[in-house]
Design a protein around this motif. Structure first.
Motif, PDB file in Angstrom:
ATOM      1  N   MET A 213       4.825  12.720   3.073  1.00  0.00           N
ATOM      2  CA  MET A 213       4.750  12.513   1.632  1.00  0.00           C
ATOM      3  C   MET A 213       4.229  13.740   0.889  1.00  0.00           C
ATOM      4  N   SER A 214       3.309  14.481   1.493  1.00  0.00           N
ATOM      5  CA  SER A 214       2.617  15.537   0.755  1.00  0.00           C
ATOM      6  C   SER A 214       3.059  16.954   1.113  1.00  0.00           C
ATOM      7  N   TYR A 215       3.893  17.109   2.135  1.00  0.00           N
ATOM      8  CA  TYR A 215       4.255  18.463   2.582  1.00  0.00           C
ATOM      9  C   TYR A 215       5.766  18.654   2.698  1.00  0.00           C
TER      10      TYR A 215
ATOM     11  N   LEU B  63      -6.279   9.595  -3.840  1.00  0.00           N
ATOM     12  CA  LEU B  63      -5.985   8.161  -3.838  1.00  0.00           C
ATOM     13  C   LEU B  63      -4.710   7.858  -3.061  1.00  0.00           C
ATOM     14  N   MET B  64      -3.795   8.826  -2.999  1.00  0.00           N
ATOM     15  CA  MET B  64      -2.586   8.634  -2.207  1.00  0.00           C
ATOM     16  C   MET B  64      -2.945   8.395  -0.741  1.00  0.00           C
ATOM     17  N   LEU B  65      -3.859   9.218  -0.208  1.00  0.00           N
ATOM     18  CA  LEU B  65      -4.247   9.052   1.187  1.00  0.00           C
ATOM     19  C   LEU B  65      -5.065   7.774   1.369  1.00  0.00           C
ATOM     20  N   ASN B  66      -5.898   7.431   0.394  1.00  0.00           N
ATOM     21  CA  ASN B  66      -6.607   6.155   0.460  1.00  0.00           C
ATOM     22  C   ASN B  66      -5.627   4.999   0.612  1.00  0.00           C
ATOM     23  N   SER B  67      -4.518   5.075  -0.119  1.00  0.00           N
ATOM     24  CA  SER B  67      -3.500   4.022  -0.047  1.00  0.00           C
ATOM     25  C   SER B  67      -2.856   3.978   1.330  1.00  0.00           C
ATOM     26  N   LEU B  68      -2.609   5.147   1.917  1.00  0.00           N
ATOM     27  CA  LEU B  68      -2.003   5.189   3.246  1.00  0.00           C
ATOM     28  C   LEU B  68      -2.952   4.659   4.318  1.00  0.00           C
ATOM     29  N   VAL B  69      -4.231   4.978   4.202  1.00  0.00           N
ATOM     30  CA  VAL B  69      -5.208   4.440   5.159  1.00  0.00           C
ATOM     31  C   VAL B  69      -5.296   2.928   5.013  1.00  0.00           C
TER      32      VAL B  69
ATOM     33  N   THR C  38      -8.694  17.288 -12.986  1.00  0.00           N
ATOM     34  CA  THR C  38      -9.419  16.175 -12.367  1.00  0.00           C
ATOM     35  C   THR C  38      -8.463  15.054 -11.979  1.00  0.00           C
ATOM     36  N   PHE C  39      -7.553  14.711 -12.889  1.00  0.00           N
ATOM     37  CA  PHE C  39      -6.567  13.656 -12.620  1.00  0.00           C
ATOM     38  C   PHE C  39      -5.703  14.001 -11.413  1.00  0.00           C
ATOM     39  N   ILE C  40      -5.249  15.254 -11.320  1.00  0.00           N
ATOM     40  CA  ILE C  40      -4.379  15.697 -10.229  1.00  0.00           C
ATOM     41  C   ILE C  40      -5.046  15.492  -8.880  1.00  0.00           C
ATOM     42  N   TRP C  41      -6.302  15.933  -8.766  1.00  0.00           N
ATOM     43  CA  TRP C  41      -6.965  15.854  -7.465  1.00  0.00           C
ATOM     44  C   TRP C  41      -7.397  14.435  -7.120  1.00  0.00           C
ATOM     45  N   VAL C  42      -7.806  13.658  -8.103  1.00  0.00           N
ATOM     46  CA  VAL C  42      -8.138  12.256  -7.841  1.00  0.00           C
ATOM     47  C   VAL C  42      -6.895  11.510  -7.374  1.00  0.00           C
TER      48      VAL C  42
ATOM     49  N   SER D  59       0.830  -1.206   0.000  1.00  0.00           N
ATOM     50  CA  SER D  59       0.000   0.000   0.000  1.00  0.00           C
ATOM     51  C   SER D  59       0.863   1.254   0.000  1.00  0.00           C
ATOM     52  N   VAL D  60       1.990   1.210   0.698  1.00  0.00           N
ATOM     53  CA  VAL D  60       2.905   2.361   0.723  1.00  0.00           C
ATOM     54  C   VAL D  60       3.493   2.588  -0.663  1.00  0.00           C
ATOM     55  N   ILE D  61       3.856   1.510  -1.346  1.00  0.00           N
ATOM     56  CA  ILE D  61       4.400   1.631  -2.706  1.00  0.00           C
ATOM     57  C   ILE D  61       3.361   2.250  -3.634  1.00  0.00           C
ATOM     58  N   VAL D  62       2.110   1.797  -3.515  1.00  0.00           N
ATOM     59  CA  VAL D  62       1.031   2.368  -4.329  1.00  0.00           C
ATOM     60  C   VAL D  62       0.882   3.860  -4.037  1.00  0.00           C
ATOM     61  N   ALA D  63       0.978   4.241  -2.753  1.00  0.00           N
ATOM     62  CA  ALA D  63       0.853   5.650  -2.371  1.00  0.00           C
ATOM     63  C   ALA D  63       1.937   6.493  -3.038  1.00  0.00           C
ATOM     64  N   PHE D  64       3.174   5.986  -3.056  1.00  0.00           N
ATOM     65  CA  PHE D  64       4.268   6.721  -3.700  1.00  0.00           C
ATOM     66  C   PHE D  64       4.056   6.820  -5.216  1.00  0.00           C
ATOM     67  N   LEU D  65       3.567   5.744  -5.829  1.00  0.00           N
ATOM     68  CA  LEU D  65       3.314   5.762  -7.273  1.00  0.00           C
ATOM     69  C   LEU D  65       2.223   6.770  -7.628  1.00  0.00           C
ATOM     70  N   VAL D  66       1.182   6.809  -6.802  1.00  0.00           N
ATOM     71  CA  VAL D  66       0.090   7.759  -7.042  1.00  0.00           C
ATOM     72  C   VAL D  66       0.575   9.190  -6.825  1.00  0.00           C
ATOM     73  N   LEU D  67       1.434   9.384  -5.821  1.00  0.00           N
ATOM     74  CA  LEU D  67       2.000  10.711  -5.573  1.00  0.00           C
ATOM     75  C   LEU D  67       2.819  11.175  -6.774  1.00  0.00           C
ATOM     76  N   PHE D  68       3.622  10.271  -7.327  1.00  0.00           N
ATOM     77  CA  PHE D  68       4.416  10.599  -8.514  1.00  0.00           C
ATOM     78  C   PHE D  68       3.504  10.940  -9.694  1.00  0.00           C
ATOM     79  N   ALA D  69       2.424  10.170  -9.849  1.00  0.00           N
ATOM     80  CA  ALA D  69       1.473  10.423 -10.935  1.00  0.00           C
ATOM     81  C   ALA D  69       0.824  11.790 -10.767  1.00  0.00           C
ATOM     82  N   ARG D  70       0.505  12.150  -9.530  1.00  0.00           N
ATOM     83  CA  ARG D  70      -0.096  13.464  -9.279  1.00  0.00           C
ATOM     84  C   ARG D  70       0.845  14.593  -9.691  1.00  0.00           C
ATOM     85  N   ASP D  71       2.116  14.478  -9.306  1.00  0.00           N
ATOM     86  CA  ASP D  71       3.086  15.514  -9.657  1.00  0.00           C
ATOM     87  C   ASP D  71       3.330  15.565 -11.161  1.00  0.00           C
ATOM     88  N   ALA D  72       3.302  14.394 -11.806  1.00  0.00           N
ATOM     89  CA  ALA D  72       3.417  14.366 -13.267  1.00  0.00           C
ATOM     90  C   ALA D  72       2.234  15.085 -13.903  1.00  0.00           C
TER      91      ALA D  72
END
Length: 332
Positions: free
Chosen positions: A306-308, A237-243, A229-233, A35-48
């Motif tokens: 991760m986010s700040y 999803l990053m926080l969903n992965s962390l939870v 829309t993609f950025i905010w989703v 789940s942590v790996i997914v969170a990092f991947l989603v974070l990278f996707a958001r920044d992209a």
């Protein structure tokens, strides 16, 4: 030296928190690695997604590398300024330093603000319908502090954001000169006269920004709207992965966690603290305690790590180099 100072400030802010102890930090390692790996991947996707949106908004004037630097400095400015400000003036300056004229710089920053706020204005009613009343946490059952004032704070924040977005959309896309006329009329009254000069300047900026967006193709608007829309989703999803890393959630529970983030971010948008520091952690506890229990605090640390904090570190590294390259190495 500036980098070392910036990093020192980041570590001071982190370690000066009295709630951060060796015992609480150890709980971080209870997280599921997948789940942590997914969170990092989603974070990278958001920044992209952020980088893609900046490049697309500039209509090709910015390349990928310059867009990446702008996003790093933008996130850094947002992290060190109150959420109600958001580093807007700093980002306009960054765009101009990257060779974008003042009108377009204002237009790009105002446009992203409107798009982000519009996402909240549209998404909030949708998620409230989808979650059927579960959007707000049961604060009385959890013996938390806000009670019904949480709903009041949300609706107040939502109303302010909706009105602001409507007014700015009208000013930027429909009648910029009429908006300037309105500002000058209002500041013509004796009580508001001391703001007349600033109102005139702001009106001129709106007109310049509006001119900078004229003639854009439909595909331009589709791309930047889809990117927003993609950025905010992805952010949510990053926080969903962390939870999920600390609690096994069902699909309906994932939907509630996702939806509550929309509400939480709307409340945080009126935070007076830099990067919503303190405010974010407080509301995280209010919204997600029922899913995380004893892991709530450590999850909020992980979330902010991760986010700040990464953007404070990246900003401390990139800002001195960017300033040097843009203002001290010219002509060399």
């Amino acid at each position: 030296m500036p980098i070392a100072l910036g990093l020192a400030i980041v570590f001071y802010l982190f370690y000066s928190d009295p709630n951060i102890t060796s015992d609480t930090l150890k709980l971080i390692f209870d997280a599921k690695l997948s789940s942590v790996i997914v969170a990092f991947l989603v974070l990278f996707a958001r920044d992209a997604g952020y980088v893609y949106r900046v490049k697309t908004i500039s209509d090709g004037e910015l390349n990928w590398s310059r867009s990446i630097v702008i996003i790093i400095l933008w996130e850094f400015a947002s992290a060190v300024t109150p959420s109600v400000v958001g580093g807007t003036a700093v980002v306009v300056f960054v765009f101009m330093a990257e060779g974008i004229n003042v009108g377009k710089s204002l237009a790009y920053v105002m446009l992203t603000a409107i798009l982000d706020n519009l996402f909240f204005v549209i998404a909030a009613p949708i998620v409230m319908l989808l979650t059927q009343g579960m959007i707000f946490p049961d604060v009385q059952a959890m013996d938390l502090e806000l009670g019904t004032s949480l709903q009041l704070l949300f609706f107040l924040s939502y109303g302010l954001i909706a009105v602001y977005t409507l007014v700015m959309s009208y000013a930027l896309f429909v009648r910029p000169r009429a908006f300037k006329w309105f500002l000058l009329k209002v500041t013509g009254f004796r009580f508001f006269k001391k703001w007349r000069e600033k109102a005139n300047q702001y009106g001129d900026e709106i007109i310049m920004a509006s001119n900078g967006l004229k003639g854009k193709a439909v595909s331009y608007w589709v791309k930047i709207s889809a990117a927003t829309t993609f950025i905010w989703v992805a952010r949510y999803l990053m926080l969903n992965s962390l939870v999920e890393a600390y609690s096994n959630l069902s699909v309906p529970e994932h939907m509630v966690v996702f939806s509550r983030q929309v509400i939480m971010w709307i409340v945080m948008l009126v935070s007076p603290t830099p990067g919503s520091s303190g405010t974010a952690e407080y509301f995280f506890n209010q919204f997600f305690y029922e899913y995380l229990g004893d892991y709530t605090f450590v999850s909020s640390i992980f979330w902010r790590l991760m986010s700040y904090y990464p953007y404070l570190i990246l900003g401390a590294i990139f800002l001195p180099r960017w300033v040097k390259s843009r203002f001290f190495n010219k002509g060399k």
